[in-house]
Design a protein around this motif. Structure first.
Motif, PDB file in Angstrom:
ATOM      1  N   MET A  31      35.197  49.704  37.412  1.00 15.51           N
ATOM      2  CA  MET A  31      36.419  49.324  36.710  1.00 15.51           C
ATOM      3  C   MET A  31      36.716  47.852  36.961  1.00 15.51           C
ATOM      4  SD  MET A  31      40.326  50.761  37.156  1.00 15.51           S
ATOM      5  CE  MET A  31      39.936  52.378  36.494  1.00 15.51           C
ATOM      6  N   GLU A  32      37.056  47.116  35.908  1.00 15.99           N
ATOM      7  CA  GLU A  32      37.403  45.715  36.031  1.00 15.99           C
ATOM      8  C   GLU A  32      38.882  45.516  35.729  1.00 15.99           C
ATOM      9  OE1 GLU A  32      34.947  43.193  33.720  1.00 15.99           O
ATOM     10  OE2 GLU A  32      33.073  43.843  34.658  1.00 15.99           O
ATOM     11  N   LEU A  33      39.510  44.623  36.472  1.00 14.92           N
ATOM     12  CA  LEU A  33      40.916  44.312  36.270  1.00 14.92           C
ATOM     13  C   LEU A  33      41.059  42.921  35.677  1.00 14.92           C
ATOM     14  CD1 LEU A  33      42.487  45.646  39.600  1.00 14.92           C
ATOM     15  CD2 LEU A  33      42.340  46.798  37.383  1.00 14.92           C
ATOM     16  N   GLN A  34      42.127  42.714  34.932  1.00 18.40           N
ATOM     17  CA  GLN A  34      42.407  41.413  34.350  1.00 18.40           C
ATOM     18  C   GLN A  34      43.277  40.605  35.307  1.00 18.40           C
ATOM     19  OE1 GLN A  34      44.873  41.551  30.876  1.00 18.40           O
ATOM     20  NE2 GLN A  34      44.849  39.337  30.556  1.00 18.40           N
ATOM     21  N   ALA A  35      42.793  39.413  35.680  1.00 19.35           N
ATOM     22  CA  ALA A  35      43.582  38.507  36.509  1.00 19.35           C
ATOM     23  C   ALA A  35      44.498  37.689  35.602  1.00 19.35           C
ATOM     24  CB  ALA A  35      42.676  37.586  37.306  1.00 19.35           C
ATOM     25  N   LEU A  36      45.786  37.708  35.887  1.00 22.72           N
ATOM     26  CA  LEU A  36      46.767  36.966  35.106  1.00 22.72           C
ATOM     27  C   LEU A  36      47.036  35.589  35.695  1.00 22.72           C
ATOM     28  CD1 LEU A  36      49.323  39.887  34.624  1.00 22.72           C
ATOM     29  CD2 LEU A  36      47.601  39.096  32.974  1.00 22.72           C
ATOM     30  N   TYR A  37      46.890  35.470  37.019  1.00 19.11           N
ATOM     31  CA  TYR A  37      47.073  34.196  37.707  1.00 19.11           C
ATOM     32  C   TYR A  37      46.362  34.281  39.046  1.00 19.11           C
ATOM     33  CZ  TYR A  37      49.046  30.393  40.413  1.00 19.11           C
ATOM     34  OH  TYR A  37      49.161  29.285  41.189  1.00 19.11           O
ATOM     35  N   GLU A  38      45.756  33.182  39.464  1.00 12.75           N
ATOM     36  CA  GLU A  38      45.127  33.153  40.782  1.00 12.75           C
ATOM     37  C   GLU A  38      45.079  31.726  41.313  1.00 12.75           C
ATOM     38  OE1 GLU A  38      41.105  34.590  41.021  1.00 12.75           O
ATOM     39  OE2 GLU A  38      41.090  34.534  43.235  1.00 12.75           O
ATOM     40  N   ASP A  39      45.379  31.569  42.606  1.00 10.81           N
ATOM     41  CA  ASP A  39      45.115  30.330  43.330  1.00 10.81           C
ATOM     42  C   ASP A  39      44.640  30.722  44.723  1.00 10.81           C
ATOM     43  OD1 ASP A  39      47.385  30.924  44.894  1.00 10.81           O
ATOM     44  OD2 ASP A  39      48.692  29.601  43.740  1.00 10.81           O
ATOM     45  N   GLU A  40      44.589  29.783  45.650  1.00 15.94           N
ATOM     46  CA  GLU A  40      44.042  30.101  46.972  1.00 15.94           C
ATOM     47  C   GLU A  40      44.967  30.974  47.812  1.00 15.94           C
ATOM     48  OE1 GLU A  40      43.989  26.762  49.855  1.00 15.94           O
ATOM     49  OE2 GLU A  40      44.758  25.555  48.167  1.00 15.94           O
ATOM     50  N   TYR A  41      46.207  31.173  47.339  1.00 14.36           N
ATOM     51  CA  TYR A  41      47.178  31.940  48.111  1.00 14.36           C
ATOM     52  C   TYR A  41      47.535  33.284  47.479  1.00 14.36           C
ATOM     53  CZ  TYR A  41      47.863  27.180  49.820  1.00 14.36           C
ATOM     54  OH  TYR A  41      47.653  25.915  50.319  1.00 14.36           O
ATOM     55  N   LEU A  42      47.448  33.368  46.151  1.00 10.99           N
ATOM     56  CA  LEU A  42      47.966  34.523  45.422  1.00 10.99           C
ATOM     57  C   LEU A  42      47.009  34.953  44.323  1.00 10.99           C
ATOM     58  CD1 LEU A  42      51.497  33.001  44.647  1.00 10.99           C
ATOM     59  CD2 LEU A  42      51.010  34.613  46.490  1.00 10.99           C
ATOM     60  N   ILE A  43      47.146  36.196  43.916  1.00 13.08           N
ATOM     61  CA  ILE A  43      46.516  36.660  42.688  1.00 13.08           C
ATOM     62  C   ILE A  43      47.425  37.708  42.061  1.00 13.08           C
ATOM     63  CG2 ILE A  43      45.081  38.348  43.941  1.00 13.08           C
ATOM     64  CD1 ILE A  43      43.016  38.015  41.644  1.00 13.08           C
ATOM     65  N   ALA A  44      47.660  37.568  40.756  1.00 10.26           N
ATOM     66  CA  ALA A  44      48.422  38.541  39.993  1.00 10.26           C
ATOM     67  C   ALA A  44      47.488  39.169  38.974  1.00 10.26           C
ATOM     68  CB  ALA A  44      49.603  37.871  39.288  1.00 10.26           C
ATOM     69  N   ILE A  45      47.537  40.492  38.875  1.00 14.12           N
ATOM     70  CA  ILE A  45      46.658  41.198  37.949  1.00 14.12           C
ATOM     71  C   ILE A  45      47.492  42.082  37.026  1.00 14.12           C
ATOM     72  CG2 ILE A  45      44.690  41.159  39.517  1.00 14.12           C
ATOM     73  CD1 ILE A  45      46.276  44.497  39.114  1.00 14.12           C
ATOM     74  N   HIS A  46      46.844  42.542  35.965  1.00 15.64           N
ATOM     75  CA  HIS A  46      47.435  43.566  35.104  1.00 15.64           C
ATOM     76  C   HIS A  46      46.933  44.915  35.591  1.00 15.64           C
ATOM     77  CE1 HIS A  46      48.937  45.364  31.292  1.00 15.64           C
ATOM     78  NE2 HIS A  46      48.001  46.246  31.569  1.00 15.64           N
ATOM     79  N   LYS A  47      47.859  45.731  36.109  1.00 16.55           N
ATOM     80  CA  LYS A  47      47.482  47.069  36.567  1.00 16.55           C
ATOM     81  C   LYS A  47      47.556  48.038  35.399  1.00 16.55           C
ATOM     82  CE  LYS A  47      50.037  50.315  38.454  1.00 16.55           C
ATOM     83  NZ  LYS A  47      49.487  51.566  37.841  1.00 16.55           N
TER      84      LYS A  47
END
Length: 263
Positions: free
Chosen positions: A1-17
């Motif tokens: 299963m692959e998830l879509q990353a909505l935002y990422e930097d060296e500190y955070l990552i936001a995905i679409h669950k």
């Protein structure tokens, strides 16, 4: 299963669950193969820390920290009610007013995990801001009615109680479609049998917070999924931008509101 990353930097990552995916492993789902936390860890190659919750049937923006210190800083923002979480839901009936519901909720206890918890604990403060966006009346009989009415509602939890949005909409007699715990079985069957939709119609559409390192105001928003777009087309609803990011803490028809919490 692959998830879509909505935002990422060296500190955070936001995905679409996606709907149906658990955030992390639990004893209640020992046979499940996939979990958001595990999938995100594999995506970024390091351990990640979830900083808020999304129920299994709820889809949308889910934020992870890449270190315990960053997770702690974000948790402080949640505790201070300065993180904004905006949801979209399809609810039973016509929701006609923009309101703030202040209705305390008793803690929902799990029969196994909360076996030692106090069942007589007083209800906790629970506040939800909500706004109707669109309505539809379908020529589908339901119960004693010849038609079925539904509303698209924007909701912002200002506190973070378990199943808060779902329980508050039930209290208002506008339960969220597809909610098997707090919803209306007849309305759920209308969506299942006539609209070929069996999921909970609740999505965490937007998350706004202050970046714990840069101090920048961050707004992460996800797109509507195929099930939503199919229903919007059938209902004649617009997929316009509803202005979630306007004014950072201001929404049309409402004063500035702090927020936090989960569905």
């Amino acid at each position: 299963m692959e998830l879509q990353a909505l935002y990422e930097d060296e500190y955070l990552i936001a995905i679409h669950k996606p709907a149906g995916l658990l955030v992390h492993r639990t004893y209640l789902a020992r046979k499940e193969r996939w979990f958001a936390m595990q999938l995100v860890r594999d995506m970024v190659g390091t351990h990640v820390y979830p900083v808020h919750r999304l129920d299994r049937p709820t889809s949308g923006v889910l934020l992870f920290a890449k270190s315990s210190e960053i997770a702690h800083q974000l948790n402080l923002q949640f505790q201070a009610h300065t993180i904004e979480k905006d949801y979209l839901a399809i609810c039973r009936g016509y929701v006609t007013e923009t309101e703030e519901l202040d209705y305390p909720l008793k803690e929902e206890l799990d029969a196994i995990a909360d076996v030692h918890a106090d069942p007589d604990k007083p209800a906790q403060e629970a506040v939800t801001w909500y706004k109707p966006l669109q309505t539809v009346e379908l020529p589908i009989p339901c119960g004693r009615y010849d038609t079925s009415r539904f509303s698209l509602v924007q909701m912002r939890p200002l506190t973070g109680r378990k199943h808060q949005l779902r329980r508050h909409m039930k209290h208002l007699f506008h339960p969220i479609i597809g909610d098997t715990s707090h919803g209306d079985g007849r309305q759920n069957r209308v969506f299942r049998d006539h609209l070929e939709c069996q999921r909970l119609m609740l999505i965490a559409k937007r998350l706004a917070f202050v970046h714990p390192v840069t101090g920048e105001k961050m707004v992460v928003e996800t797109e509507l999924e195929a099930e939503w777009l199919t229903l919007f087309e059938r209902f004649g609803w617009s997929t316009q931008d509803y202005g979630f990011d306007a004014g950072w803490t201001e929404l049309t028809g409402s004063a500035s509101l702090p927020s936090a919490g989960s569905m």
